[in-house]
Design an enzyme around this catalytic site. Structure first.
Site, PDB file in Angstrom:
ATOM      1  N   CYS A  31       0.856  -1.190   0.000  1.00  0.00           N
ATOM      2  CA  CYS A  31       0.000   0.000   0.000  1.00  0.00           C
ATOM      3  C   CYS A  31       0.892   1.240   0.000  1.00  0.00           C
ATOM      4  CB  CYS A  31      -0.923   0.020   1.220  1.00  0.00           C
ATOM      5  SG  CYS A  31      -0.031   0.137   2.782  1.00  0.00           S
ATOM      6  N   CYS A  34       2.863   1.939   3.112  1.00  0.00           N
ATOM      7  CA  CYS A  34       4.117   1.197   3.272  1.00  0.00           C
ATOM      8  C   CYS A  34       5.280   2.018   2.736  1.00  0.00           C
ATOM      9  CB  CYS A  34       4.035  -0.137   2.531  1.00  0.00           C
ATOM     10  SG  CYS A  34       2.652  -1.175   3.023  1.00  0.00           S
ATOM     11  N   ASP A 423       0.407  17.972 -38.360  1.00  0.00           N
ATOM     12  CA  ASP A 423       1.331  18.355 -39.419  1.00  0.00           C
ATOM     13  C   ASP A 423       1.028  17.430 -40.600  1.00  0.00           C
ATOM     14  OD1 ASP A 423       3.538  19.407 -40.782  1.00  0.00           O
ATOM     15  OD2 ASP A 423       4.840  17.826 -40.029  1.00  0.00           O
TER      16      ASP A 423
END
Length: 729
Positions: A31, A34, A423
């Site tokens: 997580c 952590c 372009d």
């Protein structure tokens, strides 16, 4: 997931005397909290000046003079495993030490979370059976206690370190809830909470690991060794020891170990890991090849042109990992929200535990129970992980398909783009002129006309001349010797073949020279000009004997790409080109562009982009990454074509199509729009679940195990929802 601190690149010259910059892979983080815990503990370690821990990529970057062993032990003490990937020392003459892939952990180290969670579940089950079967209460409590100790081991340890760093994280709050439940005699509730939380973390870790594999799979494509020929001897060396100019030998079926240029041999090469192309590309002498691509059919001798850290694949992996760490606007909002939300709920839990019993006379245990349930709800795991998991999944998926998105902000922004400017040359068209019409006059056949044209153009360096010569080669026409060749600047060229004078060039040149134009010639010229083709006339000394029309042809997939962009929700498409407006009109009509502008100088393209932004708010510009830099920079999203062979595209564009393939653009738009949609879904779902259970808990209609089930379930649902982005094609 709470926000990660962003790593900063430190070169050896940024380091102080005696320092090193090391990169570690940290295993076991399930997580965001952590990562924050590791960050805080490492930040307090003596001998560490800077540290950055990433939950998304599981990497930790440290600037330090402490030993590597000390750093690894400190990480181990917090409950995780750090493996050295690379170290740069302060002395620039000292080579980089690379740990490479982390060594494979043993069974216990690899599966201990699974084992502890399983044991917790088994003892919880035995305890519940013992309690409801009327068995010994003490035996049931012992089973619940073992379930709490095994299932809560990781949470308690992480919570302890969070408390030491004065942080209220989910692990600490869950530990308090479990201890509190046991203290008021709710042993089964406490054990259930711990088990569900342990299962939730295990599932989160497993699902997040799947999203990380998308980028790790790219790393696996690059060989670690290469067969090199030096001083006439063939030897196998580590790719880290290859030098620019080395000659490497690549057998059929082997992956190319380093970026280079084919010196000898011919083979088809599967470039999917770098460009996302599904069809192998023929590589011959002089062609560029990339590290990690698969040599399929023939042997190749390749001259190394880049060092290992500068290869296209290495840079791509670095940029993708860096992109996964850049916060999107929605993630920044969620992080700010969570910063204030969690402390407010903790204060509310304390007030709920203390105030109602004082005023109502109710037992403290009832309100303490509600407060504990509120604590379980307090940390917004689902909310803070809702955005990062979607971004990691989307960027990883795009990279595997040859699209480099350089950050969550660009991913979200691309999902909101309403207008796309293109372009023309090299983007919507091939960028290489080809002959589209050969029209002979007055008894001259096509072969004669091409022979004259190819013979004269063989002496010319003009791009249109190369188009004529290419057609001549395809038709097997041999150029004749030309005497008295003369190039007339800006007009054409002339020379003598077998004593007769022939000319090839612009129609205006032949008008100057006094050639008569027949009605047929005028009709053909009018049609060709209307179609945007460039026409070259061919004449002998008396009359025009034919014409050759040349055009920059439209890419086969340009029209389909524009159609799919509109299907994906792009409201407006525009073409900006320096070519003649007549040519722009022809190309726009062929591909289905809504609006076109020709005869534009770079500053005029910039003005058009500014105007488009005023009309459509958010505008993307697609180019080759080299030309039109002002327009690409002025657009909200700059998209470069062909980044695999263009360093400047990798560095400057926001999104890079690694192959020279415009058909990747609709996929990018669809992926971005879906990512934006899923992120919004995750955020709203997480907020509504939190609000619902906060109200239920305060009202006494929710219990501890329901609260943790809802919290863990919501986190898993947003992760799984975000992971759907891995499957977008």
């Amino acid at each position: 997931m709470l926000s990660d601190v962003q790593p900063e690149e430190s070169s050896a010259t940024d380091l102080q005397l005696g320092e090193a910059r090391s990169v570690f892979r940290v295993d076991g983080m399930d997580c965001g909290e952590c990562a924050r815990t590791v960050q805080r503990v490492m930040g307090k370690l003596s001998g560490v000046r800077e540290v950055a821990v990433s939950f998304n990529t599981t990497k930790m970057t440290v600037v330090h003079n402490a030993s590597l062993e000390t750093i690894q032990k400190t990480v181990s003490d917090v409950g995780y495993r750090a493996t050295v990937l690379e170290t740069t020392l302060q002395d620039p003459d000292v080579p980089v030490a690379t740990g490479g892939e982390a060594a494979e952990p043993g069974f216990w180290e690899k599966h201990k979370r699974t084992v502890l969670t399983t044991v917790s579940g088994l003892f919880l089950g035995v305890g519940l059976i013992t309690e409801f079967a009327g068995g010994s209460e003490s035996a049931a409590i012992v089973c619940y206690l073992i379930a709490i100790l095994t299932g809560g081991f990781y949470a308690a340890r992480a919570g302890y370190f969070a408390l030491k760093s004065f942080t209220l994280d989910m692990n600490f709050l869950m530990t308090v809830a479990a201890i509190g439940a046991a203290a008021i005699g709710e042993w089964s509730e406490g054990a259930t909470v711990v088990f569900l939380f342990s299962v939730g973390n295990w599932l989160q870790a497993s699902t997040m690991e799947r999203t990380r594999r998308s980028i790790r799979s790219l790393i696996g494509f690059a060989p670690k060794e290469a067969l090199v020929r030096r001083n006439g001897q063939e030897q196998t060396v580590s790719v880290d020891h290859l030098q620019i100019g080395d000659l490497i030998l690549v057998r059929p079926g082997e992956r190319i170990p380093m970026d280079g240029r084919v010196e000898a041999g011919s083979s088809t090469v599967n470039q999917a890991p770098v460009t996302g192309e599904s069809i192998p590309v023929l590589k011959q002498m002089g062609d560029e090849v990339f590290a990690g691509t698969l040599n399929e059919t023939g042997g190749l001798e390749v001259i190394v042109t880049k060092k290992v850290q500068d290869s296209t694949l290495s840079r791509m992996i670095y940029l993708v990992e860096e992109a996964q760490e850049q916060k999107a606007p929605s993630q920044q909002f969620v992080d700010r929200f969570a910063t204030y939300y969690t402390p407010i709920v903790v204060v509310l839990a304390i007030l709920i535990a203390v105030l109602p019993p004082l005023f109502t006379g109710d037992p403290f245990s009832d309100w303490i129970y509600r407060a504990l349930a509120l604590l379980v709800i307090a940390c917004p795991c689902a909310l803070v992980i809702s955005t990062p998991v979607a971004i990691v999944a989307a960027i990883g998926n795009a990279a595997k398909r040859g699209v480099l998105i350089k950050g969550g902000a660009y991913l979200e922004l691309m999902g909101q783009i309403r207008a796309v400017a293109f372009d023309k040359t090299g983007t919507l068209t091939q960028g290489k002129p080809v002959v589209v019409l050969v029209e002979p006059f007055d008894g001259v056949d096509q072969e004669q006309l091409l022979t004259v044209a190819a013979s004269i153009e063989a002496r010319s360096e003009h791009p249109l001349a190369r188009a004529v010569l290419l057609l001549g080669e395809q038709k097997g026409i041999r150029a004749l010797p030309v005497q008295q060749f003369q190039a007339v600047a800006g007009k054409g060229a002339q020379g003598h073949l077998d004593g007769a004078l022939y000319r090839i060039g612009k129609p205006s040149w032949f008008e100057e020279l006094g050639y008569d134009g027949t009605d047929r010639l005028k009709t053909v010229l009018s049609v060709q000009h209307e179609q945007g083709h460039t026409v070259m006339l061919v004449a002998d000394e008396q009359q025009i004997i034919g014409l050759i029309a040349v055009a920059d042809t439209v890419r086969p997939d340009s029209a389909d790409t524009i159609a799919k962009l509109k299907q994906a929700g792009t409201a407006h498409t525009v073409m900006l080109t320096g070519d003649h407006a007549r040519i722009a009109k022809s190309i726009a009509k062929q591909v289905g562009i809504d609006e076109y502008h020709g005869d534009l100088l770079p500053e005029q393209k910039l003005a058009r982009i500014t105007e488009l932004k005023q009309r459509h708010h958010l505008v993307a510009m697609v180019g080759d990454g080299i030309n039109d830099s002002p327009a690409l920079a002025a657009s909200d999203i700059g998209i470069a074509m062909g980044g695999a062979g263009t360093d400047i595209a990798l560095e400057t564009a926001d999104i890079v199509l690694m192959s020279d393939d415009i058909s990747k653009l609709p996929f990018t738009v669809r992926l971005s729009r879906k990512a934006l949609r899923l992120i919004k879904q995750n955020i709203w779902f997480s907020l509504l679940v939190k609000l619902a259970f906060l109200l239920l808990t305060v009202a006494g209609l929710s219990n501890l195990w329901m609260a943790v089930f809802a919290d863990t379930g919501a986190a898993l649902l947003v992760i799984l929802n975000g992971m759907r982005l891995i499957k977008v094609r």
